[in-house]
Every structure is written in C-alpha cells, then in structure tokens.
Motif scaffolding. Structure first.
Motif, PDB file in Angstrom:
ATOM      1  N   ARG A  57      35.215  44.586  82.348  1.00 61.83           N
ATOM      2  CA  ARG A  57      34.651  43.232  82.247  1.00 61.83           C
ATOM      3  C   ARG A  57      35.197  42.413  83.393  1.00 61.83           C
ATOM      4  NH1 ARG A  57      36.358  40.769  76.825  1.00 61.83           N
ATOM      5  NH2 ARG A  57      35.122  39.076  77.640  1.00 61.83           N
ATOM      6  N   PHE A  58      34.418  41.439  83.862  1.00 60.95           N
ATOM      7  CA  PHE A  58      34.920  40.526  84.880  1.00 60.95           C
ATOM      8  C   PHE A  58      34.154  39.221  84.800  1.00 60.95           C
ATOM      9  CE2 PHE A  58      31.583  42.903  87.070  1.00 60.95           C
ATOM     10  CZ  PHE A  58      30.864  41.906  87.727  1.00 60.95           C
ATOM     11  N   GLY A  59      34.721  38.188  85.408  1.00 62.48           N
ATOM     12  CA  GLY A  59      34.068  36.894  85.398  1.00 62.48           C
ATOM     13  C   GLY A  59      34.758  35.932  86.344  1.00 62.48           C
ATOM     14  N   LEU A  60      34.267  34.708  86.344  1.00 60.94           N
ATOM     15  CA  LEU A  60      34.808  33.652  87.196  1.00 60.94           C
ATOM     16  C   LEU A  60      35.043  32.428  86.335  1.00 60.94           C
ATOM     17  CD1 LEU A  60      35.429  32.787  90.164  1.00 60.94           C
ATOM     18  CD2 LEU A  60      33.118  31.866  90.220  1.00 60.94           C
ATOM     19  N   LEU A  61      36.270  31.934  86.332  1.00 60.46           N
ATOM     20  CA  LEU A  61      36.622  30.728  85.599  1.00 60.46           C
ATOM     21  C   LEU A  61      36.698  29.586  86.602  1.00 60.46           C
ATOM     22  CD1 LEU A  61      37.627  29.302  83.036  1.00 60.46           C
ATOM     23  CD2 LEU A  61      39.932  29.988  83.691  1.00 60.46           C
ATOM     24  N   ALA A  62      35.856  28.575  86.408  1.00 57.83           N
ATOM     25  CA  ALA A  62      35.849  27.419  87.299  1.00 57.83           C
ATOM     26  C   ALA A  62      36.211  26.179  86.500  1.00 57.83           C
ATOM     27  CB  ALA A  62      34.479  27.251  87.931  1.00 57.83           C
ATOM     28  N   THR A  63      37.095  25.348  87.055  1.00 51.97           N
ATOM     29  CA  THR A  63      37.496  24.124  86.374  1.00 51.97           C
ATOM     30  C   THR A  63      36.899  22.915  87.078  1.00 51.97           C
ATOM     31  OG1 THR A  63      39.486  23.724  87.682  1.00 51.97           O
ATOM     32  CG2 THR A  63      39.701  25.205  85.787  1.00 51.97           C
ATOM     33  N   SER A  64      36.998  21.769  86.438  1.00 54.96           N
ATOM     34  CA  SER A  64      36.473  20.535  87.020  1.00 54.96           C
ATOM     35  C   SER A  64      37.288  20.085  88.234  1.00 54.96           C
ATOM     36  CB  SER A  64      36.451  19.428  85.971  1.00 54.96           C
ATOM     37  OG  SER A  64      37.761  19.184  85.500  1.00 54.96           O
ATOM     38  N   LEU A  65      38.446  20.687  88.445  1.00 54.30           N
ATOM     39  CA  LEU A  65      39.294  20.351  89.597  1.00 54.30           C
ATOM     40  C   LEU A  65      38.983  21.246  90.803  1.00 54.30           C
ATOM     41  CD1 LEU A  65      42.674  19.973  87.691  1.00 54.30           C
ATOM     42  CD2 LEU A  65      41.117  18.164  88.434  1.00 54.30           C
ATOM     43  N   ASN A  66      37.857  21.974  90.730  1.00 56.57           N
ATOM     44  CA  ASN A  66      37.429  22.886  91.787  1.00 56.57           C
ATOM     45  C   ASN A  66      38.329  24.103  91.939  1.00 56.57           C
ATOM     46  OD1 ASN A  66      35.113  21.453  92.412  1.00 56.57           O
ATOM     47  ND2 ASN A  66      36.181  20.167  93.883  1.00 56.57           N
ATOM     48  N   ASP A  67      39.150  24.382  90.926  1.00 55.51           N
ATOM     49  CA  ASP A  67      39.919  25.626  90.923  1.00 55.51           C
ATOM     50  C   ASP A  67      38.990  26.728  90.423  1.00 55.51           C
ATOM     51  OD1 ASP A  67      42.263  24.366  91.722  1.00 55.51           O
ATOM     52  OD2 ASP A  67      42.886  23.990  89.658  1.00 55.51           O
TER      53      ASP A  67
END
Length: 92
Positions: A58-68
């Motif tokens: 499994r894989f994915g991308l976690l994006a936050t509102s701080l552009n991390d």
C-alpha cells in the motif's frame, strides 16, 4: 531482517536515490517507509517515485494545510488470508 524489511529498505533506497531521503520503521504487522516530498517535482521524477512505491503493498500521499507532503508506503510482514485482504474495515 524479515522479507518485508528488505523490500521496505529497497523502496527507501530508491526514494533516497531520487533525492527524497526516506526513513524505515518496523511495526508488528508491517514495515513502513516515509519520505518528505518537496512542492515541486517534475513529472519524470514523480513517475520514478511512483515506480518505487509500487513495490509496496500500500502507498499514499499525506498532504497538510501547511503544504507539508509525506509519501508513505507499507509492506506487510505476512500475506493476508484471501478473505482478509482489505482488513477488517474493508467491505467484502
């Protein structure tokens, strides 16, 4: 090192080779890989990154509102039974 650790280390090495230093963590049921993703990546580099994490279960991308942005991948330590592939929250 268990087979999951070897696969995860290979993924981490490929990501690091692409300029995304990765960290590997052992867990009870899986081995995880995480790498910070810079805001600007070329389409060619994204393609190579996706080829690297495609080796994971499994894989994915976690994006936050701080552009991390954190790319993650998981390699299972044991192969699940046929009826339990998606885990307990997955519909059958």
């Amino acid at each position: 090192m268990p087979a999951s650790g070897v696969r995860a280390a290979t993924i981490a090495a490929r990501l690091s080779g692409l300029g995304l230093p990765a960290r590997v963590e052992e867990h009870e049921r899986h081995t995880s890989v995480e790498a910070a993703v810079p805001e600007s990546l070329s389409a060619d580099l994204w393609r190579e990154v996706l080829e690297a994490v495609a080796e994971a279960d499994r894989f994915g991308l976690l994006a936050t509102s701080l552009n991390d942005r954190t790319l993650w991948a998981v390699v299972r330590k044991a192969v699940p039974a046929t009826g339990d592939v998606g885990g307990p929250s997955h519909q059958r």
